[in-house]
Design an enzyme around this catalytic site. Sequence first.
Site, PDB file in Angstrom:
ATOM      1  N   GLY A 121       0.790  -1.220   0.000  1.00  0.00           N
ATOM      2  CA  GLY A 121       0.000   0.000   0.000  1.00  0.00           C
ATOM      3  C   GLY A 121       0.819   1.263   0.000  1.00  0.00           C
ATOM      4  O   GLY A 121       0.263   2.351   0.033  1.00  0.00           O
ATOM      5  N   CYS A 122       2.151   1.176  -0.050  1.00  0.00           N
ATOM      6  CA  CYS A 122       2.977   2.379   0.008  1.00  0.00           C
ATOM      7  C   CYS A 122       3.538   2.675  -1.365  1.00  0.00           C
ATOM      8  O   CYS A 122       4.424   1.988  -1.831  1.00  0.00           O
ATOM      9  CB  CYS A 122       4.119   2.201   1.000  1.00  0.00           C
ATOM     10  N   GLY A 123       3.028   3.723  -2.013  1.00  0.00           N
ATOM     11  CA  GLY A 123       3.517   4.082  -3.327  1.00  0.00           C
ATOM     12  C   GLY A 123       4.331   5.349  -3.338  1.00  0.00           C
ATOM     13  O   GLY A 123       4.740   5.812  -4.393  1.00  0.00           O
TER      14      GLY A 123
END
Length: 285
Positions: A121-123
Amino acid sequence: MNARTSFPGDGGPDYPVASSVPAACWQAGASEALAEVLAEEVPVALVYNGISHAVMLASPQDLEDFALGFSLSERIVRQAADIRDITIETGPHGITLSMEIAPGAMARLKETRRARTGKTGCGLCGVDSLAWFERETGLIDARDGGAHGVTTQFAPDALHRAMAAMAARQHLHLATGAVHAAGWADRDGVLRTVREDVGRHNALDKLIGAVAHDGVPADSGFVVVTSRASFEMVQKTARAGIAVLAAISAPTAMAVRLADAAGVTLAGFVRAGRHVVYSHPQRLT
């Protein structure tokens, strides 16, 4: 003790894709001993010309596809030929994907390199400026005749044919219930390639790598994913030159804004004969 469970393309005896572990199931007031098959996640380091760039937690299978897809979607290389060699090394702490890339690609990497540890979920890890968001405008427009051009079209039913075929191809998920999948379908919705991973972004990177390995034109099909459509999922799709992304769940509002700016047709809630199109509907007719 954990027991190895084998799947095609996994990381070998050192790093299985799944393991069987003892557990206890409580139901209706009683407890029963059983063996559960669980998905493994392993630190995977991506190294370019001897320089460590990122460490991702990933399923240890289809790692050459992962190396290529990650490199393409992160714009480290512009084409598959920019990667001259990929070596997979296992060690006590994880797996290293060592790549030899072309001098021009290495020069670009050195200019943009940032420390980044992958998390689901970390972009945006390591992004140092809000101006970074301006880079994604019109990615598909240049390939597909403009934001309102209609050069690549798909029947709406094709999305559902592809999504319906995903379940039978998700072998790791069927065994563990814990992984995402990304699939590549042709214009008729025939599902051609599927990749799985504990991380939805990793699954998409693996798929992008597999499609590039096969030399399939980016505009000849579309992507279906068994997850929500986040900003980074749209970003990776656009950077790969793929014009349509269909997700089984919802997109985020930020993902919709990016899809609109980048020229990507984004569909969500593709299930049970229904879907919602959030951007560039002209491709689905």
